[in-house]
Design a protein around this motif. Structure first.
Motif, PDB file in Angstrom:
ATOM      1  N   GLY A  55       0.782  -1.278   0.033  1.00 13.67           N
ATOM      2  CA  GLY A  55       0.047  -0.014  -0.082  1.00 13.67           C
ATOM      3  C   GLY A  55       0.583   1.111  -0.190  1.00 13.67           C
ATOM      4  N   VAL A  56       2.146   1.350   0.289  1.00 17.90           N
ATOM      5  CA  VAL A  56       2.970   2.413   0.281  1.00 17.90           C
ATOM      6  C   VAL A  56       3.884   2.212  -0.746  1.00 17.90           C
ATOM      7  N   GLY A  57       4.581   1.162  -0.766  1.00 20.31           N
ATOM      8  CA  GLY A  57       5.836   0.873  -1.950  1.00 20.31           C
ATOM      9  C   GLY A  57       6.989   0.291  -1.288  1.00 20.31           C
ATOM     10  N   TYR A  58       7.729   0.124  -2.260  1.00 19.96           N
ATOM     11  CA  TYR A  58       9.107  -0.484  -1.806  1.00 19.96           C
ATOM     12  C   TYR A  58      10.392   0.039  -2.523  1.00 19.96           C
ATOM     13  N   THR A  59      11.616  -0.180  -1.898  1.00 14.31           N
ATOM     14  CA  THR A  59      12.847   0.301  -2.354  1.00 14.31           C
ATOM     15  C   THR A  59      13.872  -0.590  -1.703  1.00 14.31           C
ATOM     16  N   LEU A  60      15.148  -0.695  -2.485  1.00 13.91           N
ATOM     17  CA  LEU A  60      16.089  -1.284  -1.657  1.00 13.91           C
ATOM     18  C   LEU A  60      17.104  -0.462  -1.098  1.00 13.91           C
ATOM     19  N   ARG A  61      17.245  -0.555   0.143  1.00 11.26           N
ATOM     20  CA  ARG A  61      18.125   0.068   0.956  1.00 11.26           C
ATOM     21  C   ARG A  61      19.687   0.170   0.127  1.00 11.26           C
ATOM     22  N   ARG A  62      20.072   1.241   0.146  1.00 11.45           N
ATOM     23  CA  ARG A  62      21.181   1.558  -0.720  1.00 11.45           C
ATOM     24  C   ARG A  62      22.348   1.212   0.118  1.00 11.45           C
ATOM     25  N   ASP A  63      22.445   1.268   1.637  1.00 15.63           N
ATOM     26  CA  ASP A  63      23.764   1.398   2.196  1.00 15.63           C
ATOM     27  C   ASP A  63      23.953  -0.356   2.096  1.00 15.63           C
ATOM     28  N   GLU A  64      23.136  -1.333   1.814  1.00 15.55           N
ATOM     29  CA  GLU A  64      23.344  -2.443   1.813  1.00 15.55           C
ATOM     30  C   GLU A  64      23.621  -3.288   0.312  1.00 15.55           C
ATOM     31  N   ASP A  65      23.497  -2.421  -0.549  1.00 10.68           N
ATOM     32  CA  ASP A  65      23.286  -2.898  -2.018  1.00 10.68           C
ATOM     33  C   ASP A  65      24.461  -3.440  -2.389  1.00 10.68           C
ATOM     34  N   LEU A  66      24.749  -3.392  -3.812  1.00  7.12           N
ATOM     35  CA  LEU A  66      25.773  -4.093  -4.122  1.00  7.12           C
ATOM     36  C   LEU A  66      27.007  -3.064  -3.852  1.00  7.12           C
ATOM     37  N   PRO A  67      28.223  -3.287  -3.752  1.00  3.49           N
ATOM     38  CA  PRO A  67      29.196  -2.445  -3.847  1.00  3.49           C
ATOM     39  C   PRO A  67      29.347  -1.694  -4.894  1.00  3.49           C
ATOM     40  N   PRO A  68      29.782  -0.349  -4.869  1.00  2.00           N
ATOM     41  CA  PRO A  68      30.074   0.573  -5.869  1.00  2.00           C
ATOM     42  C   PRO A  68      30.824  -0.115  -6.943  1.00  2.00           C
ATOM     43  N   LEU A  69      30.364   0.377  -8.327  1.00  6.91           N
ATOM     44  CA  LEU A  69      30.989  -0.117  -9.565  1.00  6.91           C
ATOM     45  C   LEU A  69      31.939   0.914  -9.907  1.00  6.91           C
ATOM     46  N   MET A  70      33.248   0.418 -10.002  1.00  6.42           N
ATOM     47  CA  MET A  70      34.448   1.146 -10.319  1.00  6.42           C
ATOM     48  C   MET A  70      34.751   1.086 -11.806  1.00  6.42           C
ATOM     49  N   PHE A  71      34.250   2.308 -12.460  1.00 10.09           N
ATOM     50  CA  PHE A  71      34.835   2.132 -13.782  1.00 10.09           C
ATOM     51  C   PHE A  71      35.772   3.649 -13.949  1.00 10.09           C
ATOM     52  N   THR A  72      36.635   3.628 -15.113  1.00 12.14           N
ATOM     53  CA  THR A  72      37.358   4.877 -15.383  1.00 12.14           C
ATOM     54  C   THR A  72      36.400   5.621 -16.137  1.00 12.14           C
ATOM     55  N   ARG A  73      36.637   7.020 -16.117  1.00 15.38           N
ATOM     56  CA  ARG A  73      35.705   7.890 -16.758  1.00 15.38           C
ATOM     57  C   ARG A  73      35.547   7.546 -18.146  1.00 15.38           C
ATOM     58  N   GLU A  74      36.545   7.028 -18.840  1.00 20.07           N
ATOM     59  CA  GLU A  74      36.397   6.835 -20.354  1.00 20.07           C
ATOM     60  C   GLU A  74      35.662   5.391 -20.423  1.00 20.07           C
ATOM     61  N   GLU A  75      35.725   4.481 -19.357  1.00 20.93           N
ATOM     62  CA  GLU A  75      34.783   3.199 -19.485  1.00 20.93           C
ATOM     63  C   GLU A  75      33.562   3.707 -19.223  1.00 20.93           C
ATOM     64  N   LEU A  76      33.275   4.483 -18.209  1.00 20.74           N
ATOM     65  CA  LEU A  76      31.818   5.151 -18.127  1.00 20.74           C
ATOM     66  C   LEU A  76      31.297   5.820 -19.253  1.00 20.74           C
ATOM     67  N   THR A  77      32.148   6.586 -20.031  1.00 19.28           N
ATOM     68  CA  THR A  77      31.379   7.471 -21.152  1.00 19.28           C
ATOM     69  C   THR A  77      31.058   6.084 -22.071  1.00 19.28           C
ATOM     70  N   ALA A  78      31.892   5.225 -22.315  1.00 16.00           N
ATOM     71  CA  ALA A  78      31.685   4.257 -23.474  1.00 16.00           C
ATOM     72  C   ALA A  78      30.249   3.574 -23.075  1.00 16.00           C
ATOM     73  N   LEU A  79      30.251   3.118 -21.618  1.00 13.52           N
ATOM     74  CA  LEU A  79      29.025   2.334 -21.287  1.00 13.52           C
ATOM     75  C   LEU A  79      27.748   3.358 -21.562  1.00 13.52           C
ATOM     76  N   VAL A  80      27.841   4.579 -21.140  1.00 16.59           N
ATOM     77  CA  VAL A  80      26.563   5.349 -21.124  1.00 16.59           C
ATOM     78  C   VAL A  80      26.318   5.515 -22.708  1.00 16.59           C
ATOM     79  N   LEU A  81      27.402   6.017 -23.716  1.00 11.79           N
ATOM     80  CA  LEU A  81      27.031   6.090 -24.973  1.00 11.79           C
ATOM     81  C   LEU A  81      26.538   4.901 -25.693  1.00 11.79           C
ATOM     82  N   GLY A  82      27.027   3.739 -25.205  1.00 13.38           N
ATOM     83  CA  GLY A  82      26.572   2.477 -25.892  1.00 13.38           C
ATOM     84  C   GLY A  82      25.054   2.345 -25.511  1.00 13.38           C
ATOM     85  N   ALA A  83      24.546   2.532 -24.363  1.00 13.33           N
ATOM     86  CA  ALA A  83      23.301   2.279 -23.865  1.00 13.33           C
ATOM     87  C   ALA A  83      22.293   3.685 -24.506  1.00 13.33           C
ATOM     88  N   ARG A  84      22.958   4.715 -24.622  1.00 12.67           N
ATOM     89  CA  ARG A  84      22.195   5.850 -25.389  1.00 12.67           C
ATOM     90  C   ARG A  84      21.974   5.301 -26.913  1.00 12.67           C
TER      91      ARG A  84
END
Length: 232
Positions: A55-84
């Motif tokens: 009746g309210v909704g659900y979310t995933l608690r961020r502090d216990e989610d997956l560990p941060p993904l580590m990309f270089t800025r160039e890798e992140l740019t490639a991933l985002v451009l590919g998805a776009r």
């Protein structure tokens, strides 16, 4: 959809950080709200850090989610451009998957990279991909995977029209246009068809088994050597 796949997708939806109601999740997964309530309870019982209530909704608690993904800025740019690019030029199923991928990547990025995510100024407008073409791309891709014969009318650049039954092999994107590579039963040879020149496309019940000389690898051998690597 298998239950395991549904549970996985629920977690991915919640990982976006937004509060999602059971009704919204049910619409996305095409199941009843009762099923969502039961799935969420089972996920919580298994230790998944899902917060919220019916009746309210659900979310995933961020502090216990997956560990941060580590990309270089160039890798992140490639991933985002590919998805776009996929979101702009892909089929309807690809668009939904690309949107999910972007949300998942952003949700688990460390703070210092999240700012870079928003500052990627490489875009791929997809105004030429109409709903008809997106749906057709999904249809043809499914036919390639299930090895089902496709029938359509085709108009060549010079205006010549013909009716074709083909054995679809693969789809390729060339200079702003999708093409279907196939074994043409009319010509008894490989042919490449622009998707936007097809008319009344239908996937038949008739299936085929690729024969020697009519397979994907045989088609690729016909391409100029400098183009073969493009198919990875």
């Amino acid at each position: 959809m298998r239950r395991a796949d549904r549970l996985f997708r629920i977690v991915q939806f919640l990982r976006s950080g937004r509060l999602l109601t059971a009704q919204k999740l049910a619409e996305k997964l095409e199941v009843s709200q009762r099923t969502i309530y039961r799935d969420v309870q089972d996920l919580q019982a298994s230790g998944m850090p899902i917060e919220g209530e019916a009746g309210v909704g659900y979310t995933l608690r961020r502090d216990e989610d997956l560990p941060p993904l580590m990309f270089t800025r160039e890798e992140l740019t490639a991933l985002v451009l590919g998805a776009r690019l996929v979101r702009a030029w892909g089929g309807a199923e690809n668009v939904a998957a690309a949107n999910q991928a972007l949300q998942r990547i952003e949700a688990v990025l460390p703070a210092e990279l999240r700012n870079d995510f928003d500052s990627i100024l490489l875009y791929a407008p997809g105004f030429r991909m109409t709903k008809l073409l997106r749906d057709r791309l999904d249809m043809l891709h499914a036919a390639c995977k299930t090895q089902r014969v496709v029938r359509f009318g085709y108009v060549k650049e010079d205006g010549t029209a013909s009716e074709r039954d083909v054995r679809p092999l693969l789809l390729a994107f060339w200079s702003g246009a999708w093409t279907l590579a196939a074994w043409c039963e009319l010509r008894e040879d490989f042919r490449t068809f622009r998707m936007d020149r097809m008319q009344e496309v239908a996937v038949l019940e008739r299936t085929f088994v690729p024969k020697r000389g009519q397979r994907i690898e045989d088609y690729l051998k016909m391409l100029p050597a400098q183009d073969r690597h493009l198919f990875g």
